[in-house]
Write an enzyme that holds these catalytic residues in place. Structure first.
Site, PDB file in Angstrom:
ATOM      1  N   HIS A  54       0.818  -1.192  -0.033  1.00 13.73           N
ATOM      2  CA  HIS A  54      -0.031  -0.037  -0.120  1.00 13.73           C
ATOM      3  C   HIS A  54       0.883   1.058  -0.041  1.00 13.73           C
ATOM      4  O   HIS A  54       0.368   2.413  -0.143  1.00 13.73           O
ATOM      5  CB  HIS A  54      -0.857  -0.052   1.202  1.00 13.73           C
ATOM      6  CG  HIS A  54      -2.137   0.485   1.102  1.00 13.73           C
ATOM      7  ND1 HIS A  54      -2.288   1.759   0.088  1.00 13.73           N
ATOM      8  CD2 HIS A  54      -3.424   0.326   1.326  1.00 13.73           C
ATOM      9  CE1 HIS A  54      -3.652   1.915   0.048  1.00 13.73           C
ATOM     10  NE2 HIS A  54      -4.393   1.278   0.909  1.00 13.73           N
ATOM     11  N   GLY A  93      -5.983   1.508  -4.323  1.00  9.68           N
ATOM     12  CA  GLY A  93      -6.796   0.456  -4.783  1.00  9.68           C
ATOM     13  C   GLY A  93      -7.040   0.628  -6.359  1.00  9.68           C
ATOM     14  O   GLY A  93      -6.742  -0.450  -7.064  1.00  9.68           O
ATOM     15  N   THR A 149     -25.832   9.250  -2.039  1.00  6.13           N
ATOM     16  CA  THR A 149     -25.457   8.362  -2.681  1.00  6.13           C
ATOM     17  C   THR A 149     -25.518   7.033  -2.079  1.00  6.13           C
ATOM     18  O   THR A 149     -25.741   6.981  -0.531  1.00  6.13           O
ATOM     19  CB  THR A 149     -23.874   8.341  -3.176  1.00  6.13           C
ATOM     20  OG1 THR A 149     -23.160   8.438  -1.929  1.00  6.13           O
ATOM     21  CG2 THR A 149     -23.836   9.728  -3.658  1.00  6.13           C
ATOM     22  N   ARG A 150     -25.563   5.879  -2.566  1.00  7.69           N
ATOM     23  CA  ARG A 150     -25.419   4.369  -1.954  1.00  7.69           C
ATOM     24  C   ARG A 150     -24.433   4.459  -0.862  1.00  7.69           C
ATOM     25  O   ARG A 150     -24.697   4.011   0.134  1.00  7.69           O
ATOM     26  CB  ARG A 150     -25.251   3.542  -3.055  1.00  7.69           C
ATOM     27  CG  ARG A 150     -26.484   3.390  -4.005  1.00  7.69           C
ATOM     28  CD  ARG A 150     -25.969   2.538  -5.123  1.00  7.69           C
ATOM     29  NE  ARG A 150     -24.538   2.565  -5.773  1.00  7.69           N
ATOM     30  CZ  ARG A 150     -23.767   1.843  -6.715  1.00  7.69           C
ATOM     31  NH1 ARG A 150     -24.171   0.682  -6.669  1.00  7.69           N
ATOM     32  NH2 ARG A 150     -22.777   2.338  -7.112  1.00  7.69           N
ATOM     33  N   SER A 181     -15.047   2.063   0.524  1.00  4.33           N
ATOM     34  CA  SER A 181     -15.899   1.613  -0.746  1.00  4.33           C
ATOM     35  C   SER A 181     -15.090   1.190  -1.807  1.00  4.33           C
ATOM     36  O   SER A 181     -14.047   1.760  -2.389  1.00  4.33           O
ATOM     37  CB  SER A 181     -16.545   2.996  -1.402  1.00  4.33           C
ATOM     38  OG  SER A 181     -17.156   2.617  -2.628  1.00  4.33           O
ATOM     39  N   ASP A 228      -9.146 -11.843 -16.374  1.00  9.55           N
ATOM     40  CA  ASP A 228      -8.957 -13.262 -17.060  1.00  9.55           C
ATOM     41  C   ASP A 228      -7.700 -13.134 -17.550  1.00  9.55           C
ATOM     42  O   ASP A 228      -6.966 -12.634 -18.559  1.00  9.55           O
ATOM     43  CB  ASP A 228      -9.993 -13.155 -18.276  1.00  9.55           C
ATOM     44  CG  ASP A 228      -9.911 -14.356 -19.254  1.00  9.55           C
ATOM     45  OD1 ASP A 228      -8.852 -15.161 -19.037  1.00  9.55           O
ATOM     46  OD2 ASP A 228     -10.550 -14.483 -20.297  1.00  9.55           O
TER      47      ASP A 228
HETATM   48  N1  COA Z   1     -18.753   3.835 -12.282  1.00  7.49           N
HETATM   49  C1  COA Z   1     -20.273   3.985 -12.012  1.00  7.49           C
HETATM   50  N2  COA Z   1     -20.701   5.033 -11.130  1.00  7.49           N
HETATM   51  C2  COA Z   1     -19.968   5.781 -10.444  1.00  7.49           C
HETATM   52  C3  COA Z   1     -18.529   5.788 -10.950  1.00  7.49           C
HETATM   53  C4  COA Z   1     -18.021   4.957 -11.632  1.00  7.49           C
HETATM   54  N3  COA Z   1     -16.652   4.850 -12.041  1.00  7.49           N
HETATM   55  N4  COA Z   1     -18.144   6.860 -10.057  1.00  7.49           N
HETATM   56  C5  COA Z   1     -18.966   7.255  -9.267  1.00  7.49           C
HETATM   57  N5  COA Z   1     -20.368   6.792  -9.717  1.00  7.49           N
HETATM   58  C6  COA Z   1     -21.575   7.110  -9.203  1.00  7.49           C
HETATM   59  C7  COA Z   1     -21.669   6.483  -7.624  1.00  7.49           C
HETATM   60  O1  COA Z   1     -22.092   5.059  -7.803  1.00  7.49           O
HETATM   61  C8  COA Z   1     -22.732   7.469  -7.057  1.00  7.49           C
HETATM   62  O2  COA Z   1     -23.851   7.214  -7.241  1.00  7.49           O
HETATM   63  P1  COA Z   1     -24.777   6.027  -6.395  1.00  7.49           P
HETATM   64  O3  COA Z   1     -25.790   6.752  -5.523  1.00  7.49           O
HETATM   65  O4  COA Z   1     -25.613   5.346  -7.418  1.00  7.49           O
HETATM   66  O5  COA Z   1     -23.826   5.146  -5.674  1.00  7.49           O
HETATM   67  C9  COA Z   1     -22.458   8.761  -7.686  1.00  7.49           C
HETATM   68  O6  COA Z   1     -21.889   8.349  -8.973  1.00  7.49           O
HETATM   69  C10 COA Z   1     -21.269   9.445  -6.947  1.00  7.49           C
HETATM   70  O7  COA Z   1     -20.115   8.814  -6.645  1.00  7.49           O
HETATM   71  P2  COA Z   1     -19.032   9.431  -5.746  1.00  7.49           P
HETATM   72  O8  COA Z   1     -18.651  10.897  -6.216  1.00  7.49           O
HETATM   73  O9  COA Z   1     -17.629   8.441  -5.808  1.00  7.49           O
HETATM   74  O10 COA Z   1     -19.497   9.330  -4.266  1.00  7.49           O
HETATM   75  P3  COA Z   1     -19.819   8.349  -3.372  1.00  7.49           P
HETATM   76  O11 COA Z   1     -20.669   8.839  -2.063  1.00  7.49           O
HETATM   77  O12 COA Z   1     -20.502   7.026  -4.107  1.00  7.49           O
HETATM   78  O13 COA Z   1     -18.413   7.781  -2.697  1.00  7.49           O
HETATM   79  C11 COA Z   1     -16.417   8.048  -1.930  1.00  7.49           C
HETATM   80  C12 COA Z   1     -17.810   8.612  -1.888  1.00  7.49           C
HETATM   81  C13 COA Z   1     -15.372   9.035  -1.051  1.00  7.49           C
HETATM   82  C14 COA Z   1     -16.332   6.677  -1.046  1.00  7.49           C
HETATM   83  C15 COA Z   1     -15.761   7.703  -3.288  1.00  7.49           C
HETATM   84  O14 COA Z   1     -15.906   9.055  -4.066  1.00  7.49           O
HETATM   85  C16 COA Z   1     -14.386   7.481  -3.494  1.00  7.49           C
HETATM   86  O15 COA Z   1     -13.290   8.265  -2.975  1.00  7.49           O
HETATM   87  N6  COA Z   1     -14.135   6.122  -3.520  1.00  7.49           N
HETATM   88  C17 COA Z   1     -13.024   5.781  -3.934  1.00  7.49           C
HETATM   89  C18 COA Z   1     -12.488   4.934  -2.674  1.00  7.49           C
HETATM   90  C19 COA Z   1     -11.274   3.961  -2.833  1.00  7.49           C
HETATM   91  O16 COA Z   1     -10.468   4.562  -3.620  1.00  7.49           O
HETATM   92  N7  COA Z   1     -10.884   2.635  -2.506  1.00  7.49           N
HETATM   93  C20 COA Z   1      -9.802   2.058  -2.473  1.00  7.49           C
HETATM   94  C21 COA Z   1      -9.179   2.467  -1.390  1.00  7.49           C
HETATM   95  S1  COA Z   1      -7.601   1.716  -1.472  1.00  7.49           S
END
Ligand code: COA
Length: 448
Positions: free
Chosen positions: A157, A162, A258-259, A383, A393
């Site tokens: 890490h 991720g 959001t979800r 998330s 694959d």
């Molecule tokens: N594909 C499809 N939909 C996407 C997307 C993608 N690549 N990116 C965002 N969306 C959608 C989301 O599904 C969400 O809608 P929903 O209510 O249907 O879930 C919307 O766009 C907003 O997404 P986002 O801005 O990412 O907010 P969030 O509240 O879903 O998540 C965080 C907040 C902070 C968790 C997210 O922005 C984040 O940073 N995730 C990455 C975490 C990560 O890197 N994890 C690995 C750690 S090593």
């Protein structure tokens, strides 16, 4: 389950690549510096199992060498600098590839919920070695008696988050299938480095994520909580249950949650209830935020490194549990909304200005005394919902299941898309103290 290593080798980049020091960002060098394991489960079709086993290993070996030529930081080693700083020595030392046989069948793994057995399916990393000797990437192929195969992927890490870990492994799979590289990594980490000197002007921001999280009321440390036995559960959420939670969270809000915000809020308040907190118990929820699209200008989409920062939402258990779900979701949104480009740079500068940030580095093997602890009364909800986790694959078909490799600290949780099933189904992989898990499940499912 008995797993016996049958062969192993070190794989170096096949092709010329940069040799020398690569500075790491502040975000690379803080938080978890150990390896993150994931396991992919396959059922290769084969007439001749011995040939298939051999082909799998040699295919991985030759394609890994090709992949490392593009992603050469993963073939290097970490190196300590002064003041607990680290840098990456791109020295082509190589990655480890291991083959093992298991006496078990896939049916022995039940529903594939991460269990202590999973530790045998990912490469064992020896953290007692000097850091300069620890490989940054290791992969273990384990052949099961039922002719199933697992790939246990462990990646440091300190080098990738991720998104980058999945970018690498999907390109490795492309090359293994004989397909061309899809997208080159963007290897310039200077894009996320602090100014020199780091700016003081951004100090108006607070950085509570670097303070110790709250303890249980009446305690002055978390020693007792760290020692309690834990268990992992994979909690399924169907698409309609997810929708229900979103609807519940969104009652009376102008901007829909959001979800993630709805589900993380639900996990948080269910944990507060299951842990039996006093109403005034302070609690924090750790959130990992990908900043690629949040900084100005945005990072290249294939930025290779750690483009994440952790933030926390804070509350009191009583208000979280008693008020509607939208209250917890609102606190989570507030924390995420605070991650502006300016804030990201304030975090980088804050870390750069610290003389010694060893207290912020978790270089301990999992489940040891050291490192950060987001267990009772706190929780971390990471998330993986929008990460490209599935469809890996290497030439013997896509995996039928993938799971986090180990995940055994109280309060760790991940939300990830479910394998198979309906698009939109999710899994919550959650680790809690044994004594809280059954109550957690009751609270988690009773309203949906
Ligand atoms: N594909 C499809 N939909 C996407 C997307 C993608 N690549 N990116 C965002 N969306 C959608 C989301 O599904 C969400 O809608 P929903 O209510 O249907 O879930 C919307 O766009 C907003 O997404 P986002 O801005 O990412 O907010 P969030 O509240 O879903 O998540 C965080 C907040 C902070 C968790 C997210 O922005 C984040 O940073 N995730 C990455 C975490 C990560 O890197 N994890 C690995 C750690 S090593």
């Amino acid at each position: 389950m008995k797993v016996t290593i049958t062969r192993s080798c070190t794989v170096q980049p096949d092709g010329p690549c940069f040799n020398g020091s690569m500075p790491l960002t502040e975000s690379d060098q803080t938080g978890i510096l150990t390896h993150v394991p994931t396991i992919y489960f396959y059922k290769p079709h084969s007439q001749n199992w011995l040939t298939t086993k051999h082909t799998i290993f040699t295919t991985l070996q030759t394609s890994l060498a090709k992949a490392l030529a593009h992603f050469y930081p993963l073939a290097g080693r970490l190196r300590w600098l002064d003041g607990a700083r680290l840098e990456l020595d791109c020295n082509s030392s190589g990655a480890h590839l291991i083959e093992a046989d298991s006496d078990a069948t896939f049916s022995d793994l039940g529903d594939f919920t991460p269990s202590p057995d999973f530790v045998h399916l990912v490469p064992r990393i020896n953290y007692s070695l000097p850091i300069e000797e620890i490989p940054l990437l290791a992969m273990q192929v384990t052949n099961f008696r039922c002719r199933g195969v697992t790939l246990g992927y462990s990646v440091s890490h300190a080098v990738v988050d991720g998104q980058s870990a999945l970018h690498f492994i999907s390109e490795w799979a492309n090359l293994a299938r004989g397909a061309p590289l899809g997208a080159s990594p963007s290897l310039d980490r200077r894009l996320l480095r602090a100014g020199d000197p780091p700016s003081e002007a951004r100090s108006r921001f607070e950085h509570p994520q670097f303070d110790p999280p709250p303890f249980l009321v009446g305690r002055s440390n978390n020693k007792e909580e760290r020692e309690k036995e834990t268990v992992v559960s994979m909690l399924k959420l169907s698409r309609s249950q997810v929708q229900l939670l979103k609807t519940e969270a969104n009652r009376g809000t102008a901007r829909a949650y959001t979800r993630y915000e709805a589900i993380a809020g639900h996990i948080w308040r269910s944990a507060c209830r299951a842990r039996g907190h006093a109403p005034e118990q302070p609690t924090a929820l750790g959130i990992c935020v990908d900043v690629r699209g949040r900084v100005r200008p945005p990072l290249p989409p294939k930025f290779f490194g750690n483009a994440i920062i952790d933030v926390i939402a804070r509350g009191r258990s009583g208000e979280l549990a008693d008020r509607p779900l939208g209250y917890a979701a609102g606190k989570i949104r507030e924390a995420i909304d605070g991650v502006t480009s300016e804030y990201v740079h304030s975090v980088i500068d804050f870390l750069k200005n610290l003389d010694d940030f060893s207290r912020l580095q978790d270089i301990h093997a999992l489940r040891t005394e050291g490192g950060s602890f987001y267990g009772n009364p706190n929780i971390g909800v990471v998330s993986w919902m929008c990460l490209p986790l599935h469809g890996l694959d290497f030439g013997w078909g896509k995996e039928f299941f993938m799971a986090p490799g180990s995940h055994d600290c109280d309060g760790d949780s991940l939300i990830l898309p479910a394998c198979g099933g309906d698009a939109g189904d999710l899994l919550v992989a959650l680790c809690l103290q044994v004594e809280c898990m059954e109550d957690f499940k009751k609270f988690f499912y009773q309203e949906i």
